[in-house]
Design an enzyme around this catalytic site. Structure first.
Site, PDB file in Angstrom:
ATOM      1  N   LYS A 136       7.533  67.177  33.856  1.00  0.00           N
ATOM      2  CA  LYS A 136       9.049  66.080  33.352  1.00  0.00           C
ATOM      3  C   LYS A 136       8.659  64.612  33.879  1.00  0.00           C
ATOM      4  O   LYS A 136       8.637  63.741  33.301  1.00  0.00           O
ATOM      5  CB  LYS A 136      10.427  67.318  34.157  1.00  0.00           C
ATOM      6  CG  LYS A 136      11.368  67.979  32.665  1.00  0.00           C
ATOM      7  CD  LYS A 136      12.072  67.686  33.093  1.00  0.00           C
ATOM      8  CE  LYS A 136      12.922  68.540  34.022  1.00  0.00           C
ATOM      9  NZ  LYS A 136      12.100  69.721  34.752  1.00  0.00           N
ATOM     10  N   THR A 188       6.216  63.500  35.697  1.00  0.00           N
ATOM     11  CA  THR A 188       4.591  62.553  34.631  1.00  0.00           C
ATOM     12  C   THR A 188       5.109  62.409  33.578  1.00  0.00           C
ATOM     13  O   THR A 188       5.216  61.489  32.933  1.00  0.00           O
ATOM     14  CB  THR A 188       3.148  63.379  34.800  1.00  0.00           C
ATOM     15  OG1 THR A 188       3.566  64.786  34.126  1.00  0.00           O
ATOM     16  CG2 THR A 188       3.317  63.464  35.904  1.00  0.00           C
ATOM     17  N   ARG A 241      14.144  61.069  41.261  1.00  0.00           N
ATOM     18  CA  ARG A 241      14.937  61.703  41.466  1.00  0.00           C
ATOM     19  C   ARG A 241      13.493  60.866  43.402  1.00  0.00           C
ATOM     20  O   ARG A 241      13.150  61.826  43.513  1.00  0.00           O
ATOM     21  CB  ARG A 241      15.107  63.199  42.332  1.00  0.00           C
ATOM     22  CG  ARG A 241      16.100  63.448  41.168  1.00  0.00           C
ATOM     23  CD  ARG A 241      15.776  64.869  40.107  1.00  0.00           C
ATOM     24  NE  ARG A 241      15.162  65.029  40.035  1.00  0.00           N
ATOM     25  CZ  ARG A 241      14.622  66.076  39.534  1.00  0.00           C
ATOM     26  NH1 ARG A 241      15.752  67.966  39.882  1.00  0.00           N
ATOM     27  NH2 ARG A 241      13.561  66.305  38.958  1.00  0.00           N
ATOM     28  N   LYS A 299       4.280  72.459  47.213  1.00  0.00           N
ATOM     29  CA  LYS A 299       4.688  72.143  45.620  1.00  0.00           C
ATOM     30  C   LYS A 299       3.636  71.374  45.855  1.00  0.00           C
ATOM     31  O   LYS A 299       3.575  69.907  45.651  1.00  0.00           O
ATOM     32  CB  LYS A 299       6.697  71.927  45.753  1.00  0.00           C
ATOM     33  CG  LYS A 299       6.242  70.991  44.036  1.00  0.00           C
ATOM     34  CD  LYS A 299       7.966  70.935  44.033  1.00  0.00           C
ATOM     35  CE  LYS A 299       8.252  70.070  43.086  1.00  0.00           C
ATOM     36  NZ  LYS A 299       8.029  69.052  43.415  1.00  0.00           N
ATOM     37  N   ALA A 328      19.081  71.413  42.430  1.00  0.00           N
ATOM     38  CA  ALA A 328      19.655  71.957  40.695  1.00  0.00           C
ATOM     39  C   ALA A 328      19.634  72.726  40.464  1.00  0.00           C
ATOM     40  O   ALA A 328      19.978  72.830  39.499  1.00  0.00           O
ATOM     41  CB  ALA A 328      18.593  71.481  40.239  1.00  0.00           C
ATOM     42  N   PHE A 368      14.684  71.370  36.489  1.00  0.00           N
ATOM     43  CA  PHE A 368      14.866  72.585  36.259  1.00  0.00           C
ATOM     44  C   PHE A 368      15.009  72.367  34.339  1.00  0.00           C
ATOM     45  O   PHE A 368      14.899  71.327  33.710  1.00  0.00           O
ATOM     46  CB  PHE A 368      16.009  73.007  36.088  1.00  0.00           C
ATOM     47  CG  PHE A 368      15.782  74.093  37.388  1.00  0.00           C
ATOM     48  CD1 PHE A 368      14.788  73.286  38.927  1.00  0.00           C
ATOM     49  CD2 PHE A 368      17.345  74.374  38.303  1.00  0.00           C
ATOM     50  CE1 PHE A 368      14.720  74.117  39.586  1.00  0.00           C
ATOM     51  CE2 PHE A 368      16.935  74.843  39.149  1.00  0.00           C
ATOM     52  CZ  PHE A 368      15.596  74.693  40.065  1.00  0.00           C
ATOM     53  N   PHE A 422      -2.473  69.626  28.272  1.00  0.00           N
ATOM     54  CA  PHE A 422      -3.623  69.877  29.291  1.00  0.00           C
ATOM     55  C   PHE A 422      -5.116  69.980  28.511  1.00  0.00           C
ATOM     56  O   PHE A 422      -4.677  70.100  27.068  1.00  0.00           O
ATOM     57  CB  PHE A 422      -2.636  71.553  29.614  1.00  0.00           C
ATOM     58  CG  PHE A 422      -2.093  71.532  29.927  1.00  0.00           C
ATOM     59  CD1 PHE A 422      -0.822  70.552  30.357  1.00  0.00           C
ATOM     60  CD2 PHE A 422      -1.104  72.979  30.946  1.00  0.00           C
ATOM     61  CE1 PHE A 422       0.290  70.678  31.285  1.00  0.00           C
ATOM     62  CE2 PHE A 422      -0.263  72.660  31.644  1.00  0.00           C
ATOM     63  CZ  PHE A 422       0.225  71.797  31.966  1.00  0.00           C
ATOM     64  N   TRP A 471      -0.919  61.917  31.856  1.00  0.00           N
ATOM     65  CA  TRP A 471      -1.775  62.571  32.482  1.00  0.00           C
ATOM     66  C   TRP A 471      -3.265  62.103  32.815  1.00  0.00           C
ATOM     67  O   TRP A 471      -3.606  61.586  34.083  1.00  0.00           O
ATOM     68  CB  TRP A 471      -1.731  63.907  32.517  1.00  0.00           C
ATOM     69  CG  TRP A 471      -2.370  64.116  34.138  1.00  0.00           C
ATOM     70  CD1 TRP A 471      -1.637  64.614  35.084  1.00  0.00           C
ATOM     71  CD2 TRP A 471      -3.743  64.876  34.638  1.00  0.00           C
ATOM     72  NE1 TRP A 471      -2.962  65.212  36.328  1.00  0.00           N
ATOM     73  CE2 TRP A 471      -3.536  65.511  35.527  1.00  0.00           C
ATOM     74  CE3 TRP A 471      -4.457  64.737  33.733  1.00  0.00           C
ATOM     75  CZ2 TRP A 471      -4.696  66.073  36.684  1.00  0.00           C
ATOM     76  CZ3 TRP A 471      -5.391  65.897  34.266  1.00  0.00           C
ATOM     77  CH2 TRP A 471      -5.981  65.895  35.716  1.00  0.00           C
TER      78      TRP A 471
END
Lengths: 813, 813
Positions: free
Chosen positions: B263, B265, B287, B298, B517, B548, B637, B666
């Site tokens: 989300k 990106t 955020r 992460k 979240a 989320f 992808f 991306w």
């Protein structure tokens, strides 16, 4: 694409132009091998061949984006050039793509002006217009007096750019030391003196970039944090490395009452007097205060009355985040320790190894930090597959002994309930509970490191070698063993830059680091002092402050901080108050919160004389042990009588002080400290004969004994069996030649807080001995030292608030 | 000293000069009562008498130092002036004293230029020269086109300054909305795509002040933090309050795999496409990430590939200190709770009262925060002496029940051993041990408040009403009861300002707040969105992201965030991946660390179709429940096949999406998201028909049931007895009309993480219900929610390091 005839002829013109001292061609490799390179005179070729490695100036390739040249690389280049530098010009050509942005960045860092579209060379202009117009819309001329711009060689493709370097004297000059043009802020002190926050708010600080410019900082050396604070880059040290240092003044104090005797206000008052009134460059270097006491009992630490750092709320809250960075780094180490113990307890060697050295796309590799650990373990292998099972086990198991973990977590809050805690009680931690605790953030070893490091590299080394505990087989385990030390440097990369602020009179102040004065050395940072000493110049003054009384703060300043930094102090200012002297002369107990006993308010010459003969004289003698002249600064309170003031000054001089003067900075600002400033200036002009108290190679016990007997006046020391065992262990581990950082009460020269004056006939008990290997000192514990303050029933925060409309803060002091 | 004839005649000339619209005289009171005031025409007197209260412009007295006028005060003054504003000029005269500094400050904030020594009015010049030369060396003219400067009335004494105000159209214009002149950064994406940190480092960000200027921010509205980040002041909202908002776009996602579906990106790629390629003003509101995961599993959260916020290390580390401020504020509350319980347990009512309301110089006073508490307790007394013993006891005893304290401490580190701890085990805490725990800092209620507050005042109110626990008699105890809420606002005063950064293509981004979240609402701040909506202007776009899947993040965005802010969304972008769709279509388990099963790498149209029919369709329907159009963004992808991509887009449209497009941000940056940008632009031009899912006044149970059945697809809810009791208690306390913030797994629409697609036939169990009264929501717990992540065996930090010479960071991703 080959170069055109036109381009070659441009190069030939450059060859013959006496104003052109170097040409950097950024061409496709194919073109570089052709006629262009041949056309260029070797002495003008600054590209690739010569040692003027332009790769540093123009790093990377345009197609990958452009890394802006570091100003120091440009400067190196200019300095290395062997033709005379006078009257030279640097000409840079860029565009609106990444290259243009990079040039703009360089321009901004160097304080240059863009002369957009001011081409005066027709041929250049036409060539540029023929190129892809997305580049080449900026034309930067460092020397605006050059109206006739020189032609440049350009390739046709928009991806290649030519840089013409003609050296510029103006730019070089700007890189050198600049005399100060300090515009001081006028003070008009009121009577009675208003509250600290009111005084601070009534004065408008200069914009910090203006202050920076006034004291000779380049724009590129500044990182503003809002309008009144800025971090200063360490590259300044490189730029001014040839500049002689200014005079180095330490402010220390006699043994204080629990109320404190005003070392910070004396420090600030002194620089206000020196800079704003005597017009001598001066810098105060202060510690960043912990936020814990700001909301607890003590309040802020920005000075007080008319000797303050402003804005005081910025000084006291967050500042530029250094303590927060320390907290984050410290607690990452703590989390890594406990998580590692859990993982080792629940996994086989093989599982640990597979996770620590995972196969990524079929390849296993050690990270550099793991290779360091292997190296320390004596396993000189690079291929993970080559490790024997024994090697694997040695490598993957730190085998920390839970009872011997010395690393604590920290918060920058007075949270007494965290002094002793049990962690790991959730079921997810599988019963791996242990007792530990939190310290206040400024007690973290990382804070002590920040204060002693003299470069990013040095900080990195110190962080890596921090010992966090001992393995079950008795080996020290370091932050690097945990794999976390690289992350620590990354978290601390901005914290290492000192923060520039100003006093109420607009004179500069560095705020940087604030290690605990009991378990650590209690001094502000080496780097702030070094930067300030370069900035003030030969005849200027840097005034720095040591925590607690001279027996602790000054001793650590000399034996630890000066030993690390290589700096040598010129003068010690010893702060005394009539109040503290009366206490040492036999006055009754002074305690925070309780009203002062009568004898402290009325004149009492015999108590004052008693204090002068005992504690003041002894503290002067301690400074003389190190061969440094002492000026006594009597911080005058409104209840002090003229006779008391005169008595102190007279007796201080009789005890060997170079001078002794009353100071009225609290009520009057710098003007009230003029006598002190003159006395310091005078004392600093005399030769100083600095020496350390002990040789670093002496055995640990002897170093401790030397401090105890020579400084504290003890007859001897007495080591507990625990202390003896620890010292043996440290000797074994090769830590024997670290300096000593005594953890002793500051309320007495002895270990007994109620013994005032000059206690004698005592033996100093050493309860335990600990070590901060990263910071680089051994710290013997004399009595118990609290590393976490508490909140009183009514903390300061009851009065602190903010007006949501004006954004003015109330209740800070 | 009386005014001279000359001064009076200057005033008379001003009376008749049509270009002079107001005169402010700063004279000694004696002079003000004399002929000068009489000489001045009433309509030109802006001093004291009229409602143009110049006291706000020139606050305080020169002798006390000078508080610089706030630009908004100047603007108010200009706006209130009832003559036409066209062609007016503001003229300010200052000097080098504090007044000069203040003017410089104002000048800098307003982006003006000083015309030093450019006097053209002889009479003015001669008067000025007659004054003390330490003042009056600056002469500031806001409108440089006015070469003929107007005469000014000055007193002879250097302490008094006259301000001549002639209103200035240029200045006023600068205060109004400015169209953007965005200079985008060129991207030249490489194949294969390099690492995130390499891409970030290869692009040089524009200086943040340049970016700010390009998007119409005034210099006074910016607080730089270094060169690439700046806080933006909330005064912007006042300045642009008449400006219409731009379009408001929410990026949400389908139910994700544990690997996340991109989300962030998509959000960044979308604004890069809108601003840099379609030349439509756009802002991303993101955020701030927690530092815990950055060093844990992460990694960073600045986007990825060619859709990133730069510099990514600045984004991921410390930023501008907001999370550190939250940590400090949160833990101050915690320390206050435990210290207060200790003090209450060990002191009599009288002792507590004497300490809480101490006698200072013989006077006892309640602090304002104590008066608030008395008021809440129904004790309407101001004089401490008037309290009855019963009043005193009620006032001094919060009587917190240790087993009912809901406030936890926080750290911004993945420290699993702090999940459950026992505090207070040191002997100094006298046996007052209790079990408690630490959460990750972003789970603090203060973070949720930061994200929802819409002004400093609102944040202050919310912080004060936070409930930290319950008294033994069942009363909620708030931060204000602890006396700490003023200190909290002070700690948070800078955190409330959003941080401006930029994308890889040089388009603007706000980074602000990042609440958890699960137990909180998981959305960035209301204030950042509001500022951005004003800045982009009517035809611009603000793209914000919800944590989320859409069932959680989007539902909370609508029902909590939009309800609080009053803002209405125009479009939802729903992010899907072939990977997640295959999982929902029946693909085998996807888990972090393990290699992807075969069906995720090879083409599998039936799995994709299954996912589209189930989860994707349901999430589109959820957005439609709120009446907002949906554009599906398929984050492509490299293993996705053309057939798979086409199938998703077709089925998404069949399920009701306005459009569905593949995104290649991306690998390509904004250029790869052009189709998405066009689709969003198109969807935003259609009317949206926003409505809340539930009425806020519905009973708590009904609100929970509505979300469970309509959004999650549950048949019903089932409340534990604990949950029922809590809901009763909240209703009693008057919290019944707060919105609901569900704490549910994000890995399924249901409460069972392994149920993919669209689970049906289940009853949602509500284990417990909690409340964040300051933030303003009730949060039912569905299952157990971890609020403290852990570190794996090999955390990210193993690869993170910094080159001490180049200062380049490695290993961040």
């Amino acid at each position: 694409k080959e170069c055109t005839e036109d381009e070659v002829s441009e190069v030939l013109k450059l060859n013959d132009d006496p104003r052109v001292h170097g040409v950097h061609l950024r061409l496709p490799p194919a073109s570089l091998t052709s006629r262009v390179l041949n056309a260029l005179k070797p002495e003008k070729d600054v590209d690739g061949i010569s040692d003027l490695n332009m790769g540093r100036l123009v790093r990377g390739d345009l197609s990958k984006g452009f890394v802006p040249p570091r100003a120091s690389a440009v400067m190196d280049l200019l300095e290395k050039h062997d033709t005379p530098l006078e009257g030279k010009t640097v000409l840079l050509i860029g565009g609106e793509g990444p290259f243009g942005v990079a040039l703009q960045c360089l321009m901004e860092r160097s304080g240059l002006v863009a002369l957009k579209n001011q081409w005066s060379s027709k041929s250049l202009q036409s060539q540029v217009c023929a190129c892809d117009s997305t580049y080449f819309t900026y034309f930067l001329c460092i020397n605006p007096s050059v109206n006739h711009l020189l032609p440049v060689c350009l390739t046709g493709g928009c991806q290649h750019v030519a840089l013409l370097l003609v050296l510029c004297s103006r730019w070089l000059q700007a890189q050198q030391y600049q005399p100060w043009h300090l515009q001081c802020l006028k003070l008009q002190p009121l009577t009675p003196v208003p509250s600290d926050i009111e005084i601070s708010r009534a004065q408008t600080p200069k914009p910090v970039d203006q202050l920076a410019e006034e004291i000779g900082l380049l724009p590129e050396e500044l990182e503003a944090y809002g309008r009144s604070k800025a971090k200063v880059r360490l590259s300044l040290l490189d730029r001014l490395h040839k500049q002689p240092d200014g005079k180095y003044v330490l402010v220390a104090g006699i043994t204080p009452t629990p109320l404190g005797e005003g070392k910070s206000t004396v420090t600030i008052g002194l620089v206000q007097a020196l800079s704003a009134h005597l017009k001598l460059n001066s810098f105060a270097c202060l510690r960043q205060p912990s936020q814990g006491p700001t909301f607890g009992v003590k309040g802020g630490a920005a000075g007080g009355g008319y000797a303050q750092v402003i804005p005081m709320e910025e000084f006291n809250l967050h500042l530029t985040g250094d303590i927060h960075a320390i907290t984050a780094a410290n607690n990452l180490v703590a989390a890594a320790i406990d998580a590692r113990m859990l993982h080792e307890a629940t996994q086989s060697d093989k599982a640990l190894f597979n996770r620590l050295v995972p196969s990524v796309n079929g390849v296993r590799r050690f990270s550099p930090i793991q290779i360091s650990r292997l190296h320390r373990l004596g396993i000189n292998k690079i291929d993970p597959a080559s490790l024997t099972p024994q090697d694997v086990s040695t490598f993957v198991r730190l085998d920390l002994d839970p009872s011997k973990i010395t690393w604590q977590r920290v918060v920058d809050t007075n949270d007494r309930f965290l002094r002793k805690i049990t962690v790991g009680q959730a079921s997810t931690e599988k019963g791996q509970m242990r007792e530990t605790g939190f310290d206040i953030a400024v007690a973290s070893e990382i804070m002590a490191i920040l204060a002693l490091a003299d470069s990013l590299e040095d900080m990195r080394t110190r962080l890596a070698r921090m010992v966090v505990g001992t393995s079950r087989s008795g080996q020290p385990v370091t932050a690097e063993d945990l794999g976390v030390s690289g992350a620590l440097v990354v978290l601390m990369k901005d914290a290492i830059k000192p923060t520039l602020m100003q006093t109420l009179e607009g004179t500069p102040v560095f705020v940087h680091a604030g290690p605990f004065a009991n378990i650590a050395h209690g001094n502000s940072s080496v780097l702030a002092d070094k930067l300030a000493l370069k900035l003030v110049g030969r005849d200027g003054f840097v005034v720095t402050e040591a925590g607690f009384g001279a027996d602790i703060g000054m001793e650590k300043f000399f034996n630890i901080k000066c030993r690390t930094s290589g700096l040598r102090p010129d003068v010690v200012v010893l702060v005394a108050t009539v109040r503290a002297l009366k206490m040492h002369g036999g006055g009754s107990n002074v305690s925070a919160g309780a009203p002062l006993p009568r004898e402290y308010i009325d004149e009492n010459l015999s108590l004052v004389a008693g204090g002068c003969q005992s504690n003041l004289r002894k503290q002067i003698q301690i400074a003389h042990l190190f061969g440094v002249p002492v000026v006594v600064a009597l911080n005058v309170f409104k209840t002090d009588t003229q006779a008391e003031i005169e008595l102190v000054c007279q007796m201080a001089k009789e005890s060997g002080a170079s001078d002794a003067v009353p100071c009225h900075h609290w009520a009057q600002g710098g003007r009230g400290s003029l006598d002190l400033a003159r006395a310091v200036n005078e004392a600093a002009s005399r030769p100083s004969n600095f020496q350390f108290l002990y040789n670093i190679e002496m055995p640990i016990v002897e170093k401790i004994r030397t401090i105890a007997t020579k400084v504290y006046g003890a007859d001897d020391i007495e080591l507990s069996p625990e202390a003896v065992a620890k010292i043996d262990y440290y000797n074994q581990q090769g830590y024997g030649s670290l300096p000593i950082c005594m953890a002793k009460t500051h309320l007495s020269l002895s270990h007994m807080p109620d013994k005032k004056g000059v206690p004698t006939g005592f033996v100093l008990p050493i309860r335990d001995v600990r070590a901060s290997i990263g910071a680089g000192f051994i710290y013997p514990l004399v009595g118990t030292m609290s590393t976490m303050p508490g909140l009183p029933t009514r903390p300061c925060f009851y009065d602190i608030d903010l007006d949501p409309v004006t954004e003015e803060i109330t209740g800070l002091f």
